[in-house]
Design a protein around this motif. Structure first.
Motif, PDB file in Angstrom:
ATOM      1  N   ASP A 386     -65.166  18.389  38.569  1.00 28.77           N
ATOM      2  CA  ASP A 386     -64.874  19.793  38.270  1.00 28.77           C
ATOM      3  C   ASP A 386     -63.426  19.982  37.827  1.00 28.77           C
ATOM      4  O   ASP A 386     -63.134  20.811  36.973  1.00 28.77           O
ATOM      5  N   GLU A 387     -62.528  19.221  38.458  1.00 30.47           N
ATOM      6  CA  GLU A 387     -61.108  19.410  38.179  1.00 30.47           C
ATOM      7  C   GLU A 387     -60.660  18.694  36.913  1.00 30.47           C
ATOM      8  O   GLU A 387     -59.541  18.886  36.447  1.00 30.47           O
ATOM      9  N   THR A 388     -61.528  17.818  36.398  1.00 26.46           N
ATOM     10  CA  THR A 388     -61.096  17.004  35.257  1.00 26.46           C
ATOM     11  C   THR A 388     -61.120  17.804  33.967  1.00 26.46           C
ATOM     12  O   THR A 388     -62.114  18.460  33.645  1.00 26.46           O
ATOM     13  N   LYS A 389     -59.995  17.777  33.263  1.00 18.56           N
ATOM     14  CA  LYS A 389     -59.949  18.388  31.938  1.00 18.56           C
ATOM     15  C   LYS A 389     -60.173  17.261  30.941  1.00 18.56           C
ATOM     16  O   LYS A 389     -59.649  16.165  31.107  1.00 18.56           O
ATOM     17  N   GLY A 390     -60.935  17.494  29.895  1.00 19.83           N
ATOM     18  CA  GLY A 390     -61.238  16.422  28.951  1.00 19.83           C
ATOM     19  C   GLY A 390     -62.406  15.598  29.447  1.00 19.83           C
ATOM     20  O   GLY A 390     -63.159  16.035  30.325  1.00 19.83           O
ATOM     21  N   THR A 391     -62.574  14.393  28.921  1.00 23.45           N
ATOM     22  CA  THR A 391     -63.772  13.618  29.240  1.00 23.45           C
ATOM     23  C   THR A 391     -63.487  12.354  30.037  1.00 23.45           C
ATOM     24  O   THR A 391     -64.384  11.576  30.305  1.00 23.45           O
ATOM     25  N   THR A 392     -62.208  12.143  30.399  1.00 19.19           N
ATOM     26  CA  THR A 392     -61.898  10.909  31.123  1.00 19.19           C
ATOM     27  C   THR A 392     -61.347  11.197  32.517  1.00 19.19           C
ATOM     28  O   THR A 392     -60.423  11.995  32.681  1.00 19.19           O
ATOM     29  N   VAL A 393     -61.930  10.538  33.521  1.00 19.73           N
ATOM     30  CA  VAL A 393     -61.452  10.697  34.900  1.00 19.73           C
ATOM     31  C   VAL A 393     -60.399   9.627  35.168  1.00 19.73           C
ATOM     32  O   VAL A 393     -60.597   8.458  34.835  1.00 19.73           O
ATOM     33  N   SER A 394     -59.294  10.055  35.763  1.00 20.12           N
ATOM     34  CA  SER A 394     -58.173   9.125  35.909  1.00 20.12           C
ATOM     35  C   SER A 394     -58.484   7.988  36.882  1.00 20.12           C
ATOM     36  O   SER A 394     -59.244   8.146  37.838  1.00 20.12           O
ATOM     37  N   GLY A 395     -57.873   6.833  36.602  1.00 23.89           N
ATOM     38  CA  GLY A 395     -58.060   5.652  37.441  1.00 23.89           C
ATOM     39  C   GLY A 395     -57.535   5.862  38.845  1.00 23.89           C
ATOM     40  O   GLY A 395     -58.105   5.369  39.816  1.00 23.89           O
ATOM     41  N   GLU A 396     -56.445   6.637  38.962  1.00 22.64           N
ATOM     42  CA  GLU A 396     -55.868   6.866  40.301  1.00 22.64           C
ATOM     43  C   GLU A 396     -56.841   7.627  41.195  1.00 22.64           C
ATOM     44  O   GLU A 396     -57.011   7.298  42.365  1.00 22.64           O
ATOM     45  N   LYS A 397     -57.475   8.645  40.624  1.00 22.88           N
ATOM     46  CA  LYS A 397     -58.436   9.429  41.416  1.00 22.88           C
ATOM     47  C   LYS A 397     -59.574   8.537  41.900  1.00 22.88           C
ATOM     48  O   LYS A 397     -59.974   8.581  43.063  1.00 22.88           O
ATOM     49  N   LEU A 421     -69.089  11.580  31.361  1.00 21.87           N
ATOM     50  CA  LEU A 421     -67.648  11.373  31.459  1.00 21.87           C
ATOM     51  C   LEU A 421     -67.334   9.880  31.477  1.00 21.87           C
ATOM     52  O   LEU A 421     -68.175   9.054  31.803  1.00 21.87           O
ATOM     53  N   ASP A 422     -66.070   9.559  31.134  1.00 24.04           N
ATOM     54  CA  ASP A 422     -65.620   8.173  31.189  1.00 24.04           C
ATOM     55  C   ASP A 422     -64.704   7.979  32.376  1.00 24.04           C
ATOM     56  O   ASP A 422     -64.040   8.908  32.811  1.00 24.04           O
ATOM     57  N   LEU A 423     -64.630   6.731  32.815  1.00 24.82           N
ATOM     58  CA  LEU A 423     -63.663   6.388  33.854  1.00 24.82           C
ATOM     59  C   LEU A 423     -62.531   5.615  33.184  1.00 24.82           C
ATOM     60  O   LEU A 423     -62.777   4.736  32.363  1.00 24.82           O
ATOM     61  N   HIS A 424     -61.295   5.953  33.536  1.00 22.72           N
ATOM     62  CA  HIS A 424     -60.167   5.212  32.984  1.00 22.72           C
ATOM     63  C   HIS A 424     -60.028   3.913  33.778  1.00 22.72           C
ATOM     64  O   HIS A 424     -59.284   3.831  34.758  1.00 22.72           O
ATOM     65  N   GLU A 425     -60.787   2.888  33.329  1.00 20.98           N
ATOM     66  CA  GLU A 425     -60.893   1.654  34.115  1.00 20.98           C
ATOM     67  C   GLU A 425     -59.579   0.917  34.225  1.00 20.98           C
ATOM     68  O   GLU A 425     -59.266   0.318  35.253  1.00 20.98           O
ATOM     69  N   LYS A 426     -58.812   0.983  33.128  1.00 20.34           N
ATOM     70  CA  LYS A 426     -57.544   0.262  33.122  1.00 20.34           C
ATOM     71  C   LYS A 426     -56.648   0.802  34.244  1.00 20.34           C
ATOM     72  O   LYS A 426     -56.052   0.031  35.000  1.00 20.34           O
ATOM     73  N   GLY A 427     -56.607   2.133  34.338  1.00 21.40           N
ATOM     74  CA  GLY A 427     -55.791   2.749  35.390  1.00 21.40           C
ATOM     75  C   GLY A 427     -56.256   2.321  36.766  1.00 21.40           C
ATOM     76  O   GLY A 427     -55.461   2.017  37.652  1.00 21.40           O
ATOM     77  N   PHE A 428     -57.597   2.257  36.942  1.00 22.54           N
ATOM     78  CA  PHE A 428     -58.141   1.845  38.230  1.00 22.54           C
ATOM     79  C   PHE A 428     -57.714   0.415  38.547  1.00 22.54           C
ATOM     80  O   PHE A 428     -57.235   0.109  39.644  1.00 22.54           O
ATOM     81  N   GLN A 433     -54.627  -3.751  41.413  1.00 26.13           N
ATOM     82  CA  GLN A 433     -53.695  -4.875  41.348  1.00 26.13           C
ATOM     83  C   GLN A 433     -52.459  -4.601  42.205  1.00 26.13           C
ATOM     84  O   GLN A 433     -52.002  -5.465  42.943  1.00 26.13           O
ATOM     85  N   LYS A 434     -51.959  -3.356  42.095  1.00 26.18           N
ATOM     86  CA  LYS A 434     -50.779  -2.983  42.879  1.00 26.18           C
ATOM     87  C   LYS A 434     -51.059  -3.194  44.370  1.00 26.18           C
ATOM     88  O   LYS A 434     -50.239  -3.720  45.105  1.00 26.18           O
ATOM     89  N   GLN A 435     -52.254  -2.753  44.773  1.00 24.27           N
ATOM     90  CA  GLN A 435     -52.581  -2.881  46.195  1.00 24.27           C
ATOM     91  C   GLN A 435     -52.675  -4.345  46.600  1.00 24.27           C
ATOM     92  O   GLN A 435     -52.193  -4.747  47.646  1.00 24.27           O
ATOM     93  N   LYS A 436     -53.282  -5.150  45.720  1.00 23.82           N
ATOM     94  CA  LYS A 436     -53.410  -6.581  46.015  1.00 23.82           C
ATOM     95  C   LYS A 436     -52.031  -7.209  46.145  1.00 23.82           C
ATOM     96  O   LYS A 436     -51.790  -8.008  47.045  1.00 23.82           O
ATOM     97  N   ASN A 437     -51.137  -6.846  45.231  1.00 21.37           N
ATOM     98  CA  ASN A 437     -49.785  -7.413  45.289  1.00 21.37           C
ATOM     99  C   ASN A 437     -49.107  -7.055  46.599  1.00 21.37           C
ATOM    100  O   ASN A 437     -48.431  -7.877  47.199  1.00 21.37           O
ATOM    101  N   ARG A 438     -49.315  -5.798  46.999  1.00 21.78           N
ATOM    102  CA  ARG A 438     -48.705  -5.370  48.265  1.00 21.78           C
ATOM    103  C   ARG A 438     -49.208  -6.217  49.427  1.00 21.78           C
ATOM    104  O   ARG A 438     -48.428  -6.712  50.226  1.00 21.78           O
ATOM    105  N   SER A 439     -50.537  -6.419  49.491  1.00 21.93           N
ATOM    106  CA  SER A 439     -51.034  -7.142  50.660  1.00 21.93           C
ATOM    107  C   SER A 439     -50.719  -8.631  50.549  1.00 21.93           C
ATOM    108  O   SER A 439     -50.516  -9.298  51.547  1.00 21.93           O
ATOM    109  N   ARG A 440     -50.640  -9.146  49.311  1.00 22.34           N
ATOM    110  CA  ARG A 440     -50.292 -10.558  49.170  1.00 22.34           C
ATOM    111  C   ARG A 440     -48.860 -10.776  49.644  1.00 22.34           C
ATOM    112  O   ARG A 440     -48.566 -11.695  50.397  1.00 22.34           O
TER     113      ARG A 440
END
Ligand code: ATP
Ligand code: MG
Length: 870
Positions: A386-397, A421-428, A433-440
């Motif tokens: 509902d909150e998404t403007k446009g057709t792509t949902v952000s990877g962070e969400k 709608l599309d998912l911004h897979e790259k952002g996801f 990856q960021k999370q993996k780096n943190r735990s590594r």
């Protein structure tokens, strides 16, 4: 040939070749920090390969439950999509520890496959190591020469380091290997493409079935190789793949290992296997994952939020989600498969049959709780849409949904695509990856090679009999981790220090040399059968001998808790029934924790009975009767309890206090009277059908009672040292209830009077009933009065203020009709008037409040209220 016969033929073949047949070790590893689960047949035997222990027979064969879902071997994402990788599979293996080598290993593998199982040799290919420049290793011509006697040379293929050099980890024993592959394609397809070109190319019908590893090197921390003094054989054959070949089918899932489970899934879900690709993948995923989850629970690893338990939870959730999405199962169903699983595998693996009920309960509850999460996730996802403007949902969400709510990303993508709608897979992926780096970064650790001072195979534990000993340092190494910084790990020729194990914590203490230099031992652990002492510094005189002294006080308290744990276990089985099985135990110096299978909360009476049972045995002064190094069978015959998920050697130690007999490596008091007293502190649930008791003993009980007593004295004093404090407290409570009622009645009266007065004070301004006034009422009183007046007028505009303990409160009530017709807004009114009392607030258009810290501004605020209606 039925799968059961295939398994037993393997074992009897190697038994004939003088191998000892051993049962599968539990899947969860306990004394190996580099590995969570057994991922190959050799893992339970690591201590033999590393030379840390000597097997009774240097030839062993078995079928080992393996799990490849984390770390170096992780096949999870393949499972379901292909037909020959599983999460849990059985690995049939034969081992030689410094005994036979390549010649016998190759000849016997051939004999078994071709002569015993009758596999047509024209469907077989073998590979040998081609050598590696990087490691300065030549080709394995020895293996090549041996294979030549059995198989045409154009079926012997050379393979590179990736496929044909096997390593246990970054360091340790390793060596070249020879794999055996089968080509089970149709003659037609074989005519088109030679099998030779498909070996090790991920073709579903040209697959590796057996790997023969020739352990002859040791990989050091700097990456270089050295020759091993003893050469070993380690082989592993995928049981399910072998069944596929021998049963003449094209997929592991078409063997009798899986078909009964798949039939059951078809019945439960009303879907057919073999008609629709997506449904087929889902059915394979579920039939595979239920095995992994069920066996890990039977081995004592319950799903949880961390470590190995979390891996299991994720496998279960993957299966639930495939069922949810592709088989329309919105309620728990996987637990219903445990029945056929235990029916099919219960003979080879009795732990499944024995714990069927528990496994079902745990799976069912996990399913339920994840289905609830999925429901919540769907609501959140809809909000994001509902909150998404446009057709792509952000990877962070999407990542937040995945990370915080455990909502699977592929399901998110699927639902979004259904909504266009599309998912911004790259952002996801970036977030992931960021999370993996943190735990590594958090778990990164470097380990140096051992520095060997004295060659010593016999680094024995002497801490059952003494807490002090003269020791020599035999080897040490440095480890660096983010968590603990730089630490040293020391190994001694003998040690009185108990290494963490069997639930009991490791000993602490110190080392002292002849010069009076002292180094503290912070913890003791066992790793691949070696006892390792952790210190912050390396002792100065490493070649001299040391006095090693265990912290006796901590050890004694721990021992009280360990012995009490045995008595507690006995008490629970006596009082609740023999369905009680130990499911986890933590024995510390301060307290003990005991997890066990039982279906309902313990009543106060049961808890009291348990406590009394244990305390009676403490009062009974039962002596410790310890038997070391006795055959396991003898101990069991004596009535000793063994635990599921525990790995026992050929000989065991039995610990007896009265009628309590357990196989146990831990340390214990000499007499139960040492414990002094046992007290249960809490009882609760950990998972479906698993309860947890926390308890204390000895000094901790004294502290507990003395703290409680102090608390009691303090309370008694507050009650003016009443003779009967309980009665005095009851009187106070009654009095209090009575007073509360009186106050309520008085306040009601007061509000009624005020309301009557207020009605008379209303001013008619431009057809609006207006009043702004300070009242002597609390916030809820003001609200009541406002709403009651509101029921009698439909054109009210009220601003009330009150003062309480140096703070000011403003409220505004506007009839809904006025809100609509005049565009007034109570929220805005209180925000604006709030400035006078140095505060802020808000609410709804018809009623809002603001709090402030300046009661001095109340009059001004009330004065300013009129401007809204004139
Ligand atoms: P693959 O290349 O097919 O994944 P691998 O090289 O990982 O196999 P090994 O580590 O050598 O296999 O394991 C020994 C044997 O165990 C293999 O020959 C195969 O028969 C079997 N095996 C390995 N992984 C799996 C799995 N995930 N599921 C079922 N069987 C397996
Ligand atoms: Mg593999």
């Amino acid at each position: 040939m039925k799968s059961q016969d295939i398994r037993s033929k393997f074992l009897s073949f190697f038994e004939d070749k003088k191998h000892s047949i051993v049962p599968s070790a539990p899947m969860v590893l306990k004394d190996d920090p580099t590995l969570m689960f057994v991922n190959s047949g050799m893992a339970p035997f690591k201590e033999y390969f590393l030379g840390n222990a000597v097997p009774k027979n240097n030839r062993i064969a078995d079928t080992q439950k393996c799990l490849r879902v984390s770390g170096k071997h992780n096949d999870l994402e393949e499972v379901g999509y292909d037909t020959y990788h599983h999460t849990l599979f059985e690995m049939l293996g034969n081992w030689s520890f410094g005994d036979y080598f390549k010649k016998e290993a190759i000849a016997w593998a051939w004999e078994l496959l071709v002569d015993v199982y009758g596999i047509d040799k024209d469907i077989l290919y073998v590979t040998v190591f081609e050598g590696s420049e990087e490691d300065k290793l030549p080709m394995d011509t020895e293996a090549y020469g041996l294979w030549k006697q059995f198989i045409a040379e154009d079926r012997i293929l050379k393979g590179n380091k990736k496929d044909n050099f096997w390593e246990m980890g970054d360091q340790g024993p390793c060596g070249p290997c020879s794999e055996i592959h089968v080509d089970i394609r149709s003659a037609e397809e074989k005519a088109k493409v030679s099998g030779k070109n498909l070996v090790n190319k991920d073709h579903p019908q040209v697959v590796e079935i057996w790997n023969l590893v020739f352990m002859q090197y040791n990989r050091k921390a700097n990456g270089s190789l050295e020759s091993l003094p003893d050469k070993h054989i380690d082989t592993g054959m995928g049981f399910e793949r072998l069944c596929m070949v021998l049963q003449g089918v094209q997929s592991n899932y078409d063997t009798d290992v899986f078909t009964p489970i798949i039939r059951e899934i078809e019945t439960i879900t009303d879907k057919k296997y073999g008609k629709d690709t997506k449904v087929d993948v889902a059915i394979r995923v579920i039939s595979d994952h239920v095995r992994a989850v069920a066996f890990s629970i039977a081995d004592g690893q319950l799903p949880s939020n961390t470590g190995a338990g979390y891996v299991i939870r994720r496998i279960l959730r993957r299966a639930v989600r495939y069922g949810f999405t592709f088989l329309d199962k919105k309620e728990p169903f996987m637990y219903r498969l445990v029945d056929v699983l235990s029916e099919k595998m219960g003979t080879a693996f009795p732990e499944m049959k024995a714990q069927k009920q528990l496994v079902e309960n745990v799976i069912k509850e996990e399913e339920q709780s994840f289905l609830r999460t999925l429901d919540q996730g769907l609501v959140l996802l809809n909000r994001i849409v509902d909150e998404t403007k446009g057709t792509t949902v952000s990877g962070e969400k999407a990542f937040e949904l995945y990370d915080t709510y455990g909502f699977p990303i592929d399901l998110t993508a699927l639902i979004l695509s259904e909504k266009g709608l599309d998912l911004h897979e790259k952002g996801f992926n970036e977030e992931l990856q960021k999370q993996k780096n943190r735990s590594r970064a958090a778990s990164e650790m470097s380990t140096e090679d051992w520095t060997i001072l004295v060659e010593d195979k016999d680094e024995g534990f002497i801490g059952y009999d003494t807490l002090e000993a003269n020791v020599k340092l035999t080897r040490y190494r440095k480890v660096v981790s983010k968590k603990d910084g730089e630490m040293y790990q020391l190994v001694f020729n003998v040690t009185p220090f108990y290494p963490e194990g069997g639930g009991q914590v490791g000993d602490k203490g110190y080392l002292e040399d002849a010069h009076g230099d002292v180094v503290y031992i912070l913890d003791t652990k066992k790793e691949n059968n070696v006892i390792i002492h952790f210190t912050k510094n390396l002792p100065k005189h490493i070649n001299e001998s040391f006095k090693a002294v265990v912290d006796a006080k901590q050890r004694h308290r721990t021992e009280c808790n360990h012995t009490a744990t045995h008595l507690l276990h006995q008490a629970l089985r006596e009082i609740l029934g023999t369905h009680v099985e130990q499911k986890g135990s933590a024995v510390h110096s301060k307290n003990l924790r005991f997890d066990f299978s039982h279906f309902s909360k313990l009543t106060t009476e049961e808890l009291q009975d348990v406590e009394n049972f244990v305390n009676a045995r403490i009062a009974g002064k039962l002596p410790l009767i310890e038997k070391r190094n006795i055959p396991k069978e003898d101990a069991i015959a004596d009535g000793a309890m063994s635990l599921f998920g525990e790995k026992y050697g050929d000989t065991v130690r039995a610990i007896r206090f009265g009628k309590s007999i357990e196989l146990c490596g831990g340390t214990h008091v000499k007499n139960t009277s040492d414990i002094w007293h046992f007290k249960i502190i809490s009882e609760g649930a950990v998972a479906a059908g698993i309860r947890r008791i926390e308890a204390i003993t000895n000094d901790a009980v004294k502290d507990f009672y003395s703290e409680n007593n102090n608390l009691f004295l303090e309370m008694k004093e507050l009650l003016n040292n009443a003779q009967e404090p309980v009665k005095a407290l009851q009187n106070l409570q009654e009095e209090n209830t009575h007073l509360k009622k009186q106050i309520e009645a008085l306040l009601k009266d007061k509000a009624k009077n005020i309301k009557g007065d207020l009605k008379n004070e209303l001013q008619d301004i431009n057809g609006i009933q207006f009043l702004a006034k300070k009242l002597d009422l609390d916030a809820s009183g003001i609200k009541d009065v406002s709403f009651e007046l509101g029921q009698q007028y439909d054109n009210l505009f009220l601003v009330f203020a009150t003062e309480n303990e140096g703070k000011a409160l403003l409220s505004c009530y506007i009839s809904k009709e006025l809100v609509a017709s005049k565009g007034l807004n109570a929220g805005q009114v209180v925000r604006e008037l709030g400035k006078y009392i140095q505060g802020g607030g808000g609410g709804q258009p018809f009623f809002a409040t603001a709090g402030g810290k300046n009661p001095g501004g109340i009059d001004e605020a009330l004065g300013a209220a009129k401007k809204y209606v004139v």
